[in-house]
Design an enzyme around this catalytic site. Structure first.
Site, PDB file in Angstrom:
ATOM      1  N   ASP A  33       0.832  -1.208   0.000  1.00 56.17           N
ATOM      2  CA  ASP A  33       0.000   0.000   0.000  1.00 56.17           C
ATOM      3  C   ASP A  33       0.867   1.259   0.000  1.00 56.17           C
ATOM      4  O   ASP A  33       1.786   1.379   0.809  1.00 56.17           O
ATOM      5  CB  ASP A  33      -0.859  -0.035   1.279  1.00 56.17           C
ATOM      6  CG  ASP A  33      -1.979   0.983   1.290  1.00 56.17           C
ATOM      7  OD1 ASP A  33      -1.879   2.010   0.591  1.00 56.17           O
ATOM      8  OD2 ASP A  33      -2.960   0.758   2.033  1.00 56.17           O
ATOM      9  N   HIS A  70      -0.461   4.564  -0.006  1.00 57.38           N
ATOM     10  CA  HIS A  70      -1.192   5.773   0.387  1.00 57.38           C
ATOM     11  C   HIS A  70      -0.408   6.532   1.460  1.00 57.38           C
ATOM     12  O   HIS A  70      -0.372   6.116   2.614  1.00 57.38           O
ATOM     13  CB  HIS A  70      -2.588   5.421   0.890  1.00 57.38           C
ATOM     14  CG  HIS A  70      -3.509   5.004  -0.217  1.00 57.38           C
ATOM     15  ND1 HIS A  70      -3.641   3.694  -0.624  1.00 57.38           N
ATOM     16  CD2 HIS A  70      -4.339   5.730  -1.022  1.00 57.38           C
ATOM     17  CE1 HIS A  70      -4.516   3.627  -1.622  1.00 57.38           C
ATOM     18  NE2 HIS A  70      -4.949   4.845  -1.889  1.00 57.38           N
TER      19      HIS A  70
HETATM   20  C1  B12 Z   1      -5.459   9.962  -2.699  1.00 63.47           C
HETATM   21  C2  B12 Z   1      -5.807   8.529  -2.952  1.00 63.47           C
HETATM   22  C3  B12 Z   1      -4.927   7.786  -3.731  1.00 63.47           C
HETATM   23  C4  B12 Z   1      -3.609   8.321  -4.249  1.00 63.47           C
HETATM   24  C5  B12 Z   1      -2.571   8.080  -3.165  1.00 63.47           C
HETATM   25  C6  B12 Z   1      -1.352   8.932  -3.336  1.00 63.47           C
HETATM   26  C7  B12 Z   1      -0.380   8.563  -2.303  1.00 63.47           C
HETATM   27  N1  B12 Z   1       0.667   7.913  -2.677  1.00 63.47           N
HETATM   28  O1  B12 Z   1      -0.594   8.835  -1.145  1.00 63.47           O
HETATM   29  C8  B12 Z   1      -3.423   7.427  -5.496  1.00 63.47           C
HETATM   30  C9  B12 Z   1      -4.186   8.064  -6.626  1.00 63.47           C
HETATM   31  C10 B12 Z   1      -1.996   7.176  -5.958  1.00 63.47           C
HETATM   32  C11 B12 Z   1      -4.162   6.192  -5.052  1.00 63.47           C
HETATM   33  C12 B12 Z   1      -3.868   4.935  -5.493  1.00 63.47           C
HETATM   34  C13 B12 Z   1      -4.642   3.817  -5.226  1.00 63.47           C
HETATM   35  N2  B12 Z   1      -5.790   3.809  -4.508  1.00 63.47           N
HETATM   36 CO1  B12 Z   1      -6.378   5.221  -3.497  1.00 63.47          CO
HETATM   37  N3  B12 Z   1      -7.314   6.693  -2.620  1.00 63.47           N
HETATM   38  C14 B12 Z   1      -7.010   7.944  -2.441  1.00 63.47           C
HETATM   39  C15 B12 Z   1      -8.164   8.657  -1.705  1.00 63.47           C
HETATM   40  C16 B12 Z   1      -8.983   9.405  -2.734  1.00 63.47           C
HETATM   41  C17 B12 Z   1      -7.755   9.623  -0.595  1.00 63.47           C
HETATM   42  C18 B12 Z   1      -6.782   9.065   0.406  1.00 63.47           C
HETATM   43  C19 B12 Z   1      -6.261  10.219   1.218  1.00 63.47           C
HETATM   44  O2  B12 Z   1      -5.172  10.706   0.956  1.00 63.47           O
HETATM   45  N4  B12 Z   1      -7.068  10.725   2.174  1.00 63.47           N
HETATM   46  C20 B12 Z   1      -6.712  11.826   3.036  1.00 63.47           C
HETATM   47  C21 B12 Z   1      -6.044  11.299   4.316  1.00 63.47           C
HETATM   48  C22 B12 Z   1      -5.756  12.463   5.220  1.00 63.47           C
HETATM   49  O3  B12 Z   1      -6.953  10.448   4.953  1.00 63.47           O
HETATM   50  P1  B12 Z   1      -6.757   8.854   5.123  1.00 63.47           P
HETATM   51  O4  B12 Z   1      -5.766   8.364   4.122  1.00 63.47           O
HETATM   52  O5  B12 Z   1      -8.092   8.222   5.100  1.00 63.47           O
HETATM   53  O6  B12 Z   1      -6.107   8.727   6.570  1.00 63.47           O
HETATM   54  C23 B12 Z   1      -6.758   9.246   7.713  1.00 63.47           C
HETATM   55  C24 B12 Z   1      -7.684   8.257   8.437  1.00 63.47           C
HETATM   56  O7  B12 Z   1      -8.113   7.173   7.631  1.00 63.47           O
HETATM   57  C25 B12 Z   1      -6.954   7.813   9.655  1.00 63.47           C
HETATM   58  N5  B12 Z   1      -6.097   6.641   9.599  1.00 63.47           N
HETATM   59  C26 B12 Z   1      -5.385   6.134   8.585  1.00 63.47           C
HETATM   60  N6  B12 Z   1      -4.675   5.105   8.981  1.00 63.47           N
HETATM   61  C27 B12 Z   1      -4.906   4.925  10.288  1.00 63.47           C
HETATM   62  C28 B12 Z   1      -4.397   4.005  11.189  1.00 63.47           C
HETATM   63  C29 B12 Z   1      -4.785   4.056  12.513  1.00 63.47           C
HETATM   64  C30 B12 Z   1      -4.269   3.067  13.463  1.00 63.47           C
HETATM   65  C31 B12 Z   1      -5.698   5.040  12.923  1.00 63.47           C
HETATM   66  C32 B12 Z   1      -6.147   5.079  14.313  1.00 63.47           C
HETATM   67  C33 B12 Z   1      -6.207   5.959  12.013  1.00 63.47           C
HETATM   68  C34 B12 Z   1      -5.805   5.889  10.700  1.00 63.47           C
HETATM   69  O8  B12 Z   1      -6.162   8.946   9.916  1.00 63.47           O
HETATM   70  C35 B12 Z   1      -5.715   9.546   8.708  1.00 63.47           C
HETATM   71  C36 B12 Z   1      -5.497  11.004   8.920  1.00 63.47           C
HETATM   72  O9  B12 Z   1      -6.696  11.672   9.215  1.00 63.47           O
HETATM   73  C37 B12 Z   1      -8.938   7.444  -1.109  1.00 63.47           C
HETATM   74  C38 B12 Z   1     -10.453   7.609  -0.948  1.00 63.47           C
HETATM   75  C39 B12 Z   1     -10.873   8.659   0.020  1.00 63.47           C
HETATM   76  N7  B12 Z   1     -10.543   8.577   1.294  1.00 63.47           N
HETATM   77  O10 B12 Z   1     -11.540   9.588  -0.385  1.00 63.47           O
HETATM   78  C40 B12 Z   1      -8.636   6.345  -2.132  1.00 63.47           C
HETATM   79  C41 B12 Z   1      -8.629   4.882  -1.708  1.00 63.47           C
HETATM   80  C42 B12 Z   1      -7.993   4.742  -0.352  1.00 63.47           C
HETATM   81  N8  B12 Z   1      -7.784   4.252  -2.740  1.00 63.47           N
HETATM   82  C43 B12 Z   1      -8.191   3.062  -3.075  1.00 63.47           C
HETATM   83  C44 B12 Z   1      -7.573   2.232  -4.052  1.00 63.47           C
HETATM   84  C45 B12 Z   1      -8.256   0.911  -4.367  1.00 63.47           C
HETATM   85  C46 B12 Z   1      -6.409   2.596  -4.703  1.00 63.47           C
HETATM   86  C47 B12 Z   1      -5.688   1.801  -5.767  1.00 63.47           C
HETATM   87  C48 B12 Z   1      -5.551   0.307  -5.528  1.00 63.47           C
HETATM   88  C49 B12 Z   1      -6.412   1.846  -7.088  1.00 63.47           C
HETATM   89  C50 B12 Z   1      -6.217   2.998  -7.926  1.00 63.47           C
HETATM   90  N9  B12 Z   1      -7.189   3.855  -7.884  1.00 63.47           N
HETATM   91  O11 B12 Z   1      -5.207   3.109  -8.641  1.00 63.47           O
HETATM   92  C51 B12 Z   1      -4.306   2.478  -5.747  1.00 63.47           C
HETATM   93  C52 B12 Z   1      -3.450   1.753  -4.689  1.00 63.47           C
HETATM   94  C53 B12 Z   1      -2.025   1.821  -4.949  1.00 63.47           C
HETATM   95  C54 B12 Z   1      -1.329   1.127  -3.826  1.00 63.47           C
HETATM   96  N10 B12 Z   1      -0.498   0.153  -4.128  1.00 63.47           N
HETATM   97  O12 B12 Z   1      -1.533   1.427  -2.661  1.00 63.47           O
HETATM   98  C55 B12 Z   1      -9.433   2.673  -2.367  1.00 63.47           C
HETATM   99  C56 B12 Z   1      -9.285   1.612  -1.288  1.00 63.47           C
HETATM  100  C57 B12 Z   1     -10.448   0.668  -1.406  1.00 63.47           C
HETATM  101  C58 B12 Z   1     -10.866  -0.098  -0.243  1.00 63.47           C
HETATM  102  N11 B12 Z   1     -10.198  -0.089   0.886  1.00 63.47           N
HETATM  103  O13 B12 Z   1     -11.886  -0.759  -0.406  1.00 63.47           O
HETATM  104  C59 B12 Z   1      -9.957   4.068  -1.853  1.00 63.47           C
HETATM  105  C60 B12 Z   1     -10.781   4.014  -0.571  1.00 63.47           C
HETATM  106  C61 B12 Z   1     -10.832   4.630  -3.006  1.00 63.47           C
HETATM  107  C62 B12 Z   1     -11.993   3.742  -3.346  1.00 63.47           C
HETATM  108  N12 B12 Z   1     -13.167   3.957  -2.764  1.00 63.47           N
HETATM  109  O14 B12 Z   1     -11.874   2.860  -4.180  1.00 63.47           O
HETATM  110  N13 B12 Z   1      -5.121   6.502  -4.141  1.00 63.47           N
END
Ligand code: B12
Ligand code: B12
Lengths: 484, 138, 484, 138
Positions: free
Chosen positions: D14, D16
């Site tokens: 992963d 992200h």
């Molecule tokens: C930006 C993004 C990307 C970027 C990532 C860039 C990068 N290198 O960082 C790109 C475009 C490259 C990408 C790629 C992929 N992505 Co993407 N991505 C996203 C997106 C839109 C936003 C993620 C993000 O940055 N959020 C902002 C941050 C601040 O929030 P966060 O990551 O959720 O983290 C917060 C909380 O979750 C929490 N948290 C996180 N971890 C933990 C751990 C603990 C212990 C705790 C307490 C809290 C916690 O705290 C964080 C800070 O507030 C999400 C969907 C969404 N959320 O809207 C999909 C999403 C995560 N991606 C997804 C997927 C499938 C992929 C890809 C496989 C497919 C693709 N589209 O190419 C690839 C994966 C590549 C890989 N090998 O990992 C899926 C995951 C699906 C699932 N779980 O069922 C999502 C959910 C989109 C979807 N609905 O399909 N992605």
């Protein structure tokens, strides 16, 4: 006989009518003006519509408001609470049922009884007259958001008395906008007179320090209404209201779908309303605007409906309207569930907020604004002319002669000679001028625009184009192109 | 062949005029003789118009949600007025809210309507049904 | 060692590598280039990506395409069929799972087995290498829409061989765009070289009369990426592809949210890509554009997500992009169900179609375009300079030195010194210049824009602003204003 | 009081990186000693880092949907490596698709995670839980 005038109703005359009005249904007896004024004065600021609007206008933000109403009080409170809390609504409505709108209070009573029996609302709105002053107050007390009466009632005098006394702080409608799109047989003199009563009552509250917001109903039939028509109606109703002492007015417009035309329309609407009010000596009226998301036929698919809702929200934000009236993903099917209603609101809130900091400045915006200005002035000035300076009298004559002509209106007093259609960019233009008092220049402009589309579609301009445009958005397009 | 006569209108306190105007246009184009009563039509007006014009069918529109209340008893009144068996259609948004249309259809069937049509039915569908029910050959 | 060059791979060298590549996993043995070319030539026109794109470009319309992929073939066919038939998709994807992207075919195999056992997809995409040529052909045969491979694979050579032989007619990715956002430890020389292989293979098909569309991945990390950065990457990857003989290229850009900036970005992207291609002697490349709906964090609420999707659709249509990649109401939660995916598509289709006939001509559009042009040229020209005329070599050095710097990229080869933030109108600007090779004029412009916002928010510009902007859209705004 | 040490990282294949960078920032701001392993972290890397830094908790992020496969066995490996009872959190988008989170939580509980967090949990919530589980007074 056409002896209507835009003159403030004298107190004695008003009181005489009032006595009759309050007798139209038993609940009228509970209206006590002085007590009502005290009730309003005791309302906290966040429950007062006019204050929230003025505040939004000053901050340059766009508020969101749903439509909603069911037959029974508790269910209605539940509905509005949900829209307030889960829908993030800034302003709340109470949509009145269609029997009440036609003063058929007995049938409304029947609907209340049937609704209790069936356990679901058998009325398409809240029968406020039947529920009376105390029923209305229960709503005001239960909610933390200003409430407005939204209806479509040609003779709304008793409804106004009861809902004002009940604590509502905003009221939609007007003598033209709640007649031609909402009635079949009601003469214009009658509705203008009955709405002068509503406005006068609003003026009386105003004179006692209670500013109730009045909102001429902008979208009319909601179906391809050119901005100049609805603008003319809004301006005239604002003038009629101001004469009776109304000081807080929201003028409205229903989305046409072409971004530049819609933004131009909202900006010109506010500007011209202020201009005509001042020109006629009403210098202390606060004018705000309301943008209605697409009011015509919706796509049945909910995902597509969200698309239409969002585009309306984007346009509302870019036009800097003071508030936007929100549709729901159930629009094509029927009165929405409260969940669907809240979904429409939240979708709108997201788009409005994302666009709050952006402005629209298209290269043809000024052109479009100037066109709407000219067209609207032609119509309003002609109404003044027909009334020999009196806009009430002039309006009656204007409707009669087709100078004010609303497309698809059910009223037999409406000329129905004008036919609108979209141009090649989706802006609403006029295909058939009817008796619109346009200059030759304006007519040429419209003909050229329609001809351009006809050419692009390789067909001649005809009623078929209008029909195609009526269906277009519900079928996923803006311009009703020929089926291939 | 002789033209079939349809009485159309929007029932009750309903003022939705757009669909009505378009149906008038579509049915006329399709070769029917159409008596359009417009909006806010009472049950009596439908019946009187059907008697006067010796109509083959009454097509009731209801959009505003209160159709269920407005339509009750129409079939019985038709029967009383000597219009036994006249073809009765209803269409538009005939109930309040998004309801399962199979259920809705049953309720209106029980009220004596030969057919009911869900929201947004295109005129082509109505015309096909009319042709079939009125035995019109192409 | 940094001996990479933008030179066409000689045939013998290519063939030598090829032999190794096809051995990376047993399914590689089934690839037969000549047979594959015949298969492609026999495909009907409506299954060929490049043809559909060229057609859309000529007609000036915007096509819609989802993302989608599951572990098992039948389920994947069912999914794509649904998106084609119920989602009205114009173009189809096959999203590859994350193990395959990391060449971990054994783990992918494991995921396939687990998926069969659990009866649900345990992989986040379609493991095309494991399913092999015949598995891919089953997809192509089952669907009536062109298919593209979408992934994020640093070393995609085997995946390309198998999916091309399998009949896919479009392929996303590139040596920069599928490294820095998608990998942690992979050196730039390596991905550029591996993607030269992909492009060369595409060139070989092209030379045999089979035009496969190639799409550099535009949005990079999807998180506040300034247009000049992703444009520079797109242009460089287009140049690298063209050198290997690719003739049909779609350059991409991820929505930032400010309408004018987004429209400007798409228009400049096409213009500059053509300009650089021609300047470097690639005169017969057909360039189209793809606009990605908001690629950063989404709101969890589905109604709000529809708002974000619609705003992306509106911008795509107004920018006249050739295609738009569609998000779904499930975005914040997880991989969407096929129903949710189709909802995103239908919502998009509605908005795109309603806006098909409208254009955006904001007063500051030319200004914004000129700014993106200047910034992008600074970066691309500096890359050429660093490589002493060779863009491949220059790119490696540019990444190393932070001239090409992608915000939030996970790669340890990425400088990560540049920090983006929104200005007061929501346009993405640069808060911390890092080593971007900008002129003083450009730097001043960015500083002024950020200062304007800081002043409006009564705080100083800092990393907190960036964090607030990262969360903003998911919390219902565009600009991350300070919490009050 | 002594600072508590957290090991954070994104598991599996992963990449992200955004949430991870923000969590690092938020936990540091909240007074923790944070060892950030970044993206693409294997179970072994988590364990080694925890042993080396004598960490109080391991916080696993998984966003890309394959977390369920990646997390299997982590608790057992911790136990084997002598990290018995170490606090284990998981968060992000830890499974594929929109699933009922109660169900998901149960599955991860069974795998030995002390807490799991649904998509989009804000750092404030994580920090509150850490304070409670690590007995940090305000
Ligand atoms: C930006 C993004 C990307 C970027 C990532 C860039 C990068 N290198 O960082 C790109 C475009 C490259 C990408 C790629 C992929 N992505 Co993407 N991505 C996203 C997106 C839109 C936003 C993620 C993000 O940055 N959020 C902002 C941050 C601040 O929030 P966060 O990551 O959720 O983290 C917060 C909380 O979750 C929490 N948290 C996180 N971890 C933990 C751990 C603990 C212990 C705790 C307490 C809290 C916690 O705290 C964080 C800070 O507030 C999400 C969907 C969404 N959320 O809207 C999909 C999403 C995560 N991606 C997804 C997927 C499938 C992929 C890809 C496989 C497919 C693709 N589209 O190419 C690839 C994966 C590549 C890989 N090998 O990992 C899926 C995951 C699906 C699932 N779980 O069922 C999502 C959910 C989109 C979807 N609905 O399909 N992605
Ligand atoms: C435009 C409109 C209005 C305009 C009407 C202007 C006018 N005088 O005509 C205005 C704004 C004034 C209005 C008012 C109201 N409306 Co209204 N309106 C609509 C809207 C958006 C479009 C209707 C339309 O013109 N469609 C285009 C035409 C071509 O299609 P159509 O009317 O559906 O008719 C076609 C088919 O249904 C079919 N058909 C129709 N009748 C029949 C009959 C037969 C026998 C057959 C075979 C077929 C058939 O053929 C027609 C031609 O294709 C609909 C929602 C929608 N559909 O998107 C709501 C809608 C009909 N309205 C509704 C309501 C509640 C009202 C109000 C009570 C509340 C209010 N908002 O003020 C008032 C009612 C006033 C009154 N007393 O009637 C509800 C009805 C709810 C329900 N049934 O559960 C709807 C569904 C909106 C909603 N979801 O809440 N409305």
């Amino acid at each position: 006989m056409n002896n209507i005038q835009n003159k403030r109703i004298p107190d004695d005359e008003f009181n005489a009518i009032r006595e009759e009005v309050l007798k139209q249904w038993p609940t009228g007896a509970d209206v006590d003006l002085n007590e009502a004024i005290e009730f309003h004065k005791a309302l906290p600021e966040h429950k007062v519509f006019s204050k929230k609007l003025v505040d939004a206008k000053n901050k340059g933000i766009t508020l969101i408001q749903p439509r909603a109403g069911v037959a029974l009080i508790n269910a209605h409170i539940e509905l509005l609470t949900y829209l307030q809390d889960k829908g993030e609504a800034d302003l709340l409505p109470t949509t009145i049922d269609s029997y009440t709108r036609q003063n058929r209070y007995q049938e409304a009573e029947n609907g209340i009884r049937e609704s209790m029996k069936e356990g679901r609302s058998m009325l398409n709105g809240f029968p406020a007259v039947n529920h009376g002053v105390s029923g209305c107050r229960r709503l005001i007390e239960a909610l933390n958001t200003p409430l407005q009466v939204r209806h479509g009632t040609p003779d709304a005098r008793l409804l106004t008395e009861i809902t004002y006394a009940g604590g509502f702080t905003s009221y939609e409608g007007g003598g033209i906008s709640y007649n031609l799109p909402y009635a079949k047989n009601v003469p214009m003199e009658k509705t203008i007179r009955d709405w002068q009563y509503v406005d006068r009552l609003t003026g009386i509250y105003e004179e006692h320090g209670v500013s109730i917001n009045r909102e001429p109903y902008g979208p009319l039939t909601g179906t391809l209404v050119p901005a100049c028509i609805s603008h003319a109606v809004a301006i005239i109703e604002a003038l009629l209201a101001a004469e009776q002492g109304v000081k807080n007015i929201t003028v409205g417009y229903g989305q046409c779908g072409n971004l530049v035309q819609d933004v131009a329309a909202i900006r010109v609407l506010e500007e011209l309303t202020n201009e005509y009010l001042e020109k006629n000596g009403y210098n202390d009226v606060c004018v705000t605007t309301v943008f209605h998301q697409w009011m015509g036929g919706f796509p049945a698919d909910e995902a597509k409906a969200f698309g239409v809702i969002s585009w309306g929200s984007a346009t509302a934000a870019l036009s800097k309207a003071t508030k936007v009236i929100v549709k729901t993903p159930h629009e094509a099917a029927g009165v929405p569930t409260m969940e669907a209603n809240a979904e429409g609101l939240r979708c709108t809130k997201q788009v409005i907020s994302m666009l709050a900091d952006q402005v629209c400045t298209a290269s043809n915006l000024e052109e479009e604004k100037e066109m709407i200005r000219k067209e609207t002035r032609c119509i309003v000035d002609k109404c003044f002319e027909l009334g020999e300076g009196d806009i009430a009298d002039g309006t009656v004559k204007a409707v009669m002669s087709g100078v004010l002509d609303i497309p698809f209106a059910p009223s037999r007093f409406n000329a129905g000679k004008m036919l609108p259609a979209r141009d090649n960019d989706g802006a609403i233009r006029i295909l058939e001028m009817g008796h619109l008092p346009f200059t030759e220049e304006i007519k040429q402009f419209h003909r050229a625009k329609i001809a351009e589309r006809a050419k692009a579609e390789k067909r001649s301009a005809s009623f078929q184009m209008v029909i195609d445009d009526v269906y277009a958005i519900s079928k996923g397009r803006l311009v009703g192109r020929p089926r291939t | 062949m002789e033209k079939k006569t349809l009485v159309i209108g929007v029932i009750g306190a309903d003022v939705h005029a757009v669909g009505n105007q378009i149906l008038y246009h579509a049915f006329t184009d399709a070769g029917f003789n159409v008596i359009n009563l417009g909006v806010m039509v009472s049950q009596e007006e439908f019946i009187n118009a059907a008697i006067e014009t010796n109509a083959d069918a009454i097509l009731v529109s209801s959009l505003y949600g209160q159709g269920e209340l407005d339509c009750r008893g129409l079939r019985e009144k038709c029967d009383e007025a000597g219009l036994e068996g006249i073809l009765l259609y209803v269409g538009g948004n005939i109930v309040i809210g998004k309801q399962d249309f199979n259920e809705v259809e049953k309720r209106f069937k029980a009220m004596g309507f030969d057919r009911s049509f869900p929201p947004g039915t295109p005129p082509e569908v109505d015309i096909d049904c009319l042709r079939k029910d009125l035995h019109i050959e192409d």
